[in-house]
Design a protein around this motif. Structure first.
Motif, short mmCIF file in Angstrom:
data_model
loop_
_atom_site.label_atom_id
_atom_site.label_comp_id
_atom_site.label_asym_id
_atom_site.label_seq_id
_atom_site.Cartn_x
_atom_site.Cartn_y
_atom_site.Cartn_z
N GLU A 169 0.81 -1.21 0.00
CA GLU A 169 0.00 0.00 0.00
C GLU A 169 0.85 1.27 0.00
N VAL A 170 1.95 1.23 0.76
CA VAL A 170 2.80 2.42 0.88
C VAL A 170 3.45 2.75 -0.47
N LEU A 171 3.65 1.72 -1.28
CA LEU A 171 4.20 1.94 -2.62
C LEU A 171 3.14 2.30 -3.64
N LEU A 172 1.91 1.84 -3.43
CA LEU A 172 0.84 2.05 -4.42
C LEU A 172 0.09 3.37 -4.20
N ILE A 173 -0.38 3.61 -2.99
CA ILE A 173 -1.30 4.73 -2.74
C ILE A 173 -0.74 6.08 -3.20
N PRO A 174 0.53 6.42 -2.88
CA PRO A 174 1.01 7.76 -3.27
C PRO A 174 1.06 7.98 -4.79
N ARG A 175 1.01 6.91 -5.58
CA ARG A 175 1.05 7.08 -7.04
C ARG A 175 -0.27 7.63 -7.58
N TRP A 176 -1.38 7.40 -6.84
CA TRP A 176 -2.69 7.83 -7.38
C TRP A 176 -3.50 8.70 -6.42
N VAL A 177 -3.11 8.73 -5.13
CA VAL A 177 -3.91 9.46 -4.14
C VAL A 177 -3.02 10.49 -3.45
N LYS A 178 -3.55 11.74 -3.34
CA LYS A 178 -2.74 12.80 -2.75
C LYS A 178 -2.86 12.75 -1.22
N ALA A 179 -1.69 12.67 -0.53
CA ALA A 179 -1.67 12.65 0.93
C ALA A 179 -0.30 13.15 1.37
N LYS A 180 -0.20 13.59 2.63
CA LYS A 180 1.11 14.05 3.11
C LYS A 180 1.97 12.90 3.61
N ARG A 181 1.31 11.80 3.99
CA ARG A 181 2.07 10.69 4.58
C ARG A 181 1.28 9.39 4.38
N VAL A 182 1.96 8.31 4.05
CA VAL A 182 1.32 7.00 3.91
C VAL A 182 2.13 5.96 4.68
N THR A 183 1.44 5.22 5.53
CA THR A 183 2.10 4.21 6.36
C THR A 183 1.30 2.90 6.35
N PHE A 184 1.96 1.84 6.77
CA PHE A 184 1.28 0.56 7.00
C PHE A 184 1.73 0.03 8.35
N LYS A 185 0.77 -0.24 9.22
CA LYS A 185 1.13 -0.88 10.50
C LYS A 185 0.29 -2.14 10.70
N TYR A 186 1.01 -3.14 11.18
CA TYR A 186 0.46 -4.47 11.35
C TYR A 186 0.25 -4.71 12.84
N GLY A 187 -0.94 -5.15 13.21
CA GLY A 187 -1.24 -5.42 14.62
C GLY A 187 -0.76 -6.80 15.02
N LEU A 188 0.52 -6.91 15.14
CA LEU A 188 1.09 -8.22 15.46
C LEU A 188 0.86 -8.58 16.91
N GLY A 189 0.77 -7.55 17.77
CA GLY A 189 0.65 -7.82 19.20
C GLY A 189 2.03 -8.03 19.81
N ASP A 190 2.13 -7.71 21.09
CA ASP A 190 3.41 -7.82 21.81
C ASP A 190 4.03 -9.20 21.67
N GLU A 191 3.19 -10.22 21.86
CA GLU A 191 3.71 -11.58 21.93
C GLU A 191 4.35 -11.99 20.61
N PHE A 192 3.65 -11.70 19.52
CA PHE A 192 4.17 -12.10 18.21
C PHE A 192 5.45 -11.34 17.88
N ILE A 193 5.48 -10.05 18.23
CA ILE A 193 6.68 -9.24 17.97
C ILE A 193 7.86 -9.81 18.75
N GLU A 194 7.63 -10.19 20.01
CA GLU A 194 8.73 -10.76 20.81
C GLU A 194 9.24 -12.06 20.17
N VAL A 195 8.32 -12.87 19.66
CA VAL A 195 8.74 -14.12 19.03
C VAL A 195 9.57 -13.83 17.78
#
Lengths: 400, 400
Positions: free
Chosen positions: A238-264
């Motif tokens: 999405e971060v690579l696609l959206i700015p090519r067609w949609v005007k915005a100041k910032r584009v990010t992607f965050k994944y809700g992995l949760g603490d436990e999964f991130i620690e693993v």
């Protein structure tokens, strides 16, 4: 419309079950390296579906199968290592192409956690002119994320905002798997790949840049009872696609992995178990990441033991059509109990699979059309959102 | 005294280097499954040391080697899977026996995290009568921990306290390894074994019982600049040995693994990578725990890159000889820079290896003597502590 579906894994099998209830196409060839898996995917869905064997790493094999069955549209549902041969094979055979993940990235050789190297999709965009000139369409990243998340971004820009500050795709779930202390509901191989690659961010005036893995943790409150989940930056299309067609100041992607999964994931990385390079163990050579995958249950088999919901969506901040500050979260939730009962497929794969089927139907009816290599945000969002609701899987919006 | 040292790994090699400077014994046969490793361990230390090959899993092979070389004392320096054949082989050949870890435990079949099953050392204590009747000595757990930690417990009971509330062995370090994000300074295979087994605790009136792994975390402040380290309950021999000879209300062992290491061990356990049962990976069978070990650097090779100190000790609370509350920490610190410069062996293995050499010297001089299966706390502590200081490696005590 004559479709070649490449890949009869979790997502491909769910796409068959969803498409089987729609009449917009004439035939769907379901091809896999493992013919038995393709046969199991089509079983019981009627004679429009035909199983076939294919080597997805060979563009020639993909093209030959397209020609044999006079394919008009290729839907790629295998892992992203095989994007380029399927994409090239479709083009060679004069077919249009859809995928749910784009060609792979390679980190910047000296500053991997600051600058981009080869970006997700770069290999596909590099030949966009050829697709355009041939009048062929490659609709890339049309799963749930990327996919519906990109449609939401375009919808927000068209109908909800005068000016957008940030478009932040946010993905979270409260899925649990009975009987397992730890059982990811999606491929651990792919999750390691996307989570340990340098996450990419886009900013107006700066362009794309990268950070350390798991950067900028935030707790995002997901709707429909899922609640707060810790999310971190992850490399995503999405971060690579959206700015090519949609005007915005910032584009990010965050994944809700949760603490436990991130620690693993961090622990696997520390010990070197994320590595795909073989190590020698008592005389045999194995890739540690393959051993990690082999130590965990196969996510495609967990549907009966899963409980909870998965949510994908796009959070947008900026100035509304009335000139006042606005903040919305456009989202899509699937309850595993519902997807198992209705389709026999677990929530995560079902939610991914429904989107390319909706897109194919829009292309069949002409509601969507185009040429070149494009993302979902290049096309009008309203017909897409309406048809998704028509599939019995409505989306939602929260004002925040 | 004619010694058979079984095992020329990190601890065995360091024991050779330490013993080479002492004159109390006539010969030391250094035996390993890998003859080349035994030859490297004895090289340059003079003709009292002789390399040999042995299969430590065979009591008959151990006994034959004892008879061949008229061995009076067997020192076991291999991993605890081989305790019983070496222990039995020494007995069969009429030799005395020393080890640094006792026979393995097996969890309680139905309540593993509440009750003990087969305890550490049970298999050895089961035949104590035979050793006693034969006039032979098995001095068990005479490394650093168990070992010096048990001597400290007896010293506290004899000379410092009228009544002891708790004897808590506490082990911590500030070792780092240059060039690695994560590199344990000891065997990860053994660390997984001891940390993921149910930890054991002893209490007067209740006896031995177990808890969940990593239970009762506490921050213990270690001396000589190491500072505070998070410690958790771990299964260890001291808890099985000390209550047999020293009166106390409670005996515990906590290992200063630190947050990071605990998170890694928990993550490995969640994913199933601590398992020793083989999994099938692309046609080959491997034990995940072996893959973990193969993914990390060999700790025996890290001495040159290590920096910092390791501390082992015994924290004791109760009523002092003056009738007032007292709290002490008796400890032994080794600085890696010192052990590498003086002996060419890293701190953790050197600190373990010095103790059985001191014990052998006390047995040779007659300062220590006994029969049966006993722990270090069964023997007078003062000569031991004095001789350890005589080895250039003094111990310390903090009043707290």
């Amino acid at each position: 419309m004559r479709i070649l579906l490449v890949g009869a894994g979790g997502v491909g099998s769910a796409a068959v079950a969803i498409a089987a209830r729609r009449s917009f196409f004439e035939t769907m060839i379901v091809a896999d390296y493992d013919l038995g898996r393709a046969e199991r995917a089509v079983a019981g869905h009627g004679d429009r579906f035909v199983a076939a064997k294919v080597d997805a790493s060979s563009a020639d094999a993909v093209a030959a199968l397209c020609r044999e069955h006079r394919i008009t549209h290729v839907l790629n549902a295998v892992d992203p290592r095989f994007v380029m041969p399927i994409f090239d094979g479709a083009f060679a055979a004069g077919a249009d192409y859809l995928d749910m993940a784009m060609s792979l990235s390679h980190p910047h050789p000296s500053r991997p956690y600051a600058e981009t190297g080869v970006k997700l999709g770069d290999d596909q965009f590099a030949v966009a002119d050829r697709w355009e000139a041939a009048g062929r369409l490659a609709l890339c990243g049309i799963g749930i994320e990327p996919g519906l998340s990109d449609v939401f971004a375009r919808y927000a820009a068209d109908e909800l905002f005068d000016e957008i500050d940030e478009i932040g795709v946010r993905d979270g779930a409260n899925l649990t798997v009975d009987g397992y202390a730890f059982a990811p509901s999606f491929s651990i191989w792919t999750t390691i790949e996307e989570c340990l690659n340098p996450p990419v961010i886009w900013e107006a005036g700066r362009g794309w840049y990268t950070t350390e893995p798991f950067s900028e943790p935030e707790v995002f409150d997901f709707p429909e009872g899922i609640g707060p989940v810790e999310c971190v930056n992850v490399e995503h299309e999405e971060v690579l696609l959206i700015p090519r067609w949609v005007k915005a100041k910032r584009v990010t992607f965050k994944y809700g992995l949760g603490d436990e999964f991130i620690e693993v994931l961090k622990a696997l990385h520390k010990v070197g178990l994320d590595s795909t390079a073989p190590v020698s163990v008592r005389g045999v050579e194995v890739s540690p990441r393959d051993v990690v995958a082999a130590s965990l249950p196969d996510p495609a088999t967990l549907g009966d033991r899963m409980r909870g919901k998965t949510c994908a969506g796009t959070w947008v901040t900026g100035t509304g059509k009335d000139g006042r500050p606005r903040e919305v979260y456009l989202y899509h939730v699937v309850d595993n109990e519902w997807s198992m009962r209705e389709y026999g497929h677990q929530a995560v794969v079902w939610q991914t699979a429904v989107n390319p089927v909706v897109a194919l139907e829009l292309l069949a009816t002409g509601a969507w059309s185009g040429t070149g290599v494009i993302g979902p945000e290049a096309l009008p969002p309203r017909p897409y959102l309406d048809l998704l609701t028509g599939y019995g899987s409505p989306w939602g919006m929260q004002e925040r």
